[in-house]
Design a protein around this motif. Structure first.
Motif: not given
Length: 312
Positions: A20-29
């Protein structure tokens, strides 16, 4: 003769982050960017090899020990990548219907008062002492022949047992016949059963159950591991439960909640802590542990089916 490089002995599964929190912090997902980065790492690092994963969005990364793979994970994390990794698994060989496993030559340098606890821990992990040198100055040097799978997660336990004064180093010593199973983790996981933010009142009531990994205000989701249970089985808890508000007042009901301080878990500790059905979520800002199957109902159903199949 040509220079030879030791074959990989440990593999880890890399997958895309679908939480659910995927893609909120990383630049390359995206999986294409993660796969491209791993191919680049395999081309410039001769000790890293890639293998086919279970699905289209997973890949097996093979290396010489969990520490080398942890360096690759930390490097990608600092570059802005976001992904999930599984528990390190030893790569076995099969020759003439015989199961072979990699054996490490372990060199230990510690104070002589810790000799007993180190020898006991390694003997439980199918280790054999091959040499010992005591110079009479308070420290002792020991050599062991230990399976590689026994050293997964042992470094932190070794530093704790030796009060941070022990030194250990291992080298690949070849392959031998499988030495048998040994006892694993004797504790379970405390798993969150819903999405939200952790509340001090709920964490205060969960402290007697085990060691917590989160503090008030941390975001949680269903299937996220928030602590280590005192017992072997896993439990599902609600870390977002707030105190019921009413107009009744009684002595001692409105005391301030004081929580015990926690030590934030590192990437190496998370990799060695998880079991086969758990994953580590790696982002540039956080390291979280989760169940491979997030919904609690699906986990309970699959566990019941496995017990029924074993009974039959």
């Amino acid at each position: 003769p040509r220079i030879t490089v030791d074959e990989p002995t440990v593999s880890m599964k890399f997958t895309v982050n679908t939480l659910p929190f995927g893609g909120q912090d990383g630049k390359y997902v995206q999986w294409s960017r993660i796969h491209e980065r791993l191919l680049k790492e395999a081309r410039r690092n001769v000790a890293i090899q890639l293998g086919q994963g279970e699905g289209l969005d997973s890949i097996l990364v093979k290396g010489r020990g969990e520490f080398q793979l942890a360096i690759v994970i930390e490097t990608m994390r600092r570059e802005g990548y976001e992904f999930c990794v599984g528990r390190p698994e030893v790569i076995y060989r099969y020759e003439k219907d015989c199961k072979l496993e990699p054996i490490e030559r372990l060199l230990v340098d510690c104070e002589d008062r810790f000799l007993g606890v180190v020898t006991e821990k390694l003997s439980l992990r199918k280790g054999k002492m091959t040499n010992m040198v005591n110079n009479g100055k308070g420290r002792v040097r020991i050599e062991f022949s230990v399976p590689t799978r026994a050293l997964l997660g042992f470094r932190d336990e070794f530093l704790t047992d030796t009060r941070g004064t022990g030194i250990m180093h291992s080298l690949l010593d070849g392959y031998e016949e499988f030495r048998g199973d040994y006892p694993g983790r004797f504790t379970g996981s405390i798993v969150a059963d819903r999405i939200g933010n952790a509340v001090p009142y709920a964490l205060f009531n969960l402290e007697p159950r085990g060691r917590l990994f989160i503090v008030p205000g941390d975001p949680v989701y269903e299937g996220m591991i928030v602590g280590e249970h005192n017992r072997v089985e896993d439990i599902d808890v609600n870390p977002c439960k707030e105190k019921k508000l009413s107009n009744m007042r009684a002595a001692g009901k409105d005391e301030n909640v004081i929580l015990s301080p926690i030590k934030s878990i590192t990437l190496e500790q998370a990799i060695s802590f998880i079991r086969e059905d758990e994953l580590v979520e790696v982002t540039p800002r956080a390291v979280r542990m989760r169940k491979a199957v997030l919904p609690a109902q699906e986990r309970h159903t699959s566990r019941h089916k496995n017990k029924l199949a074993a009974y039959r």
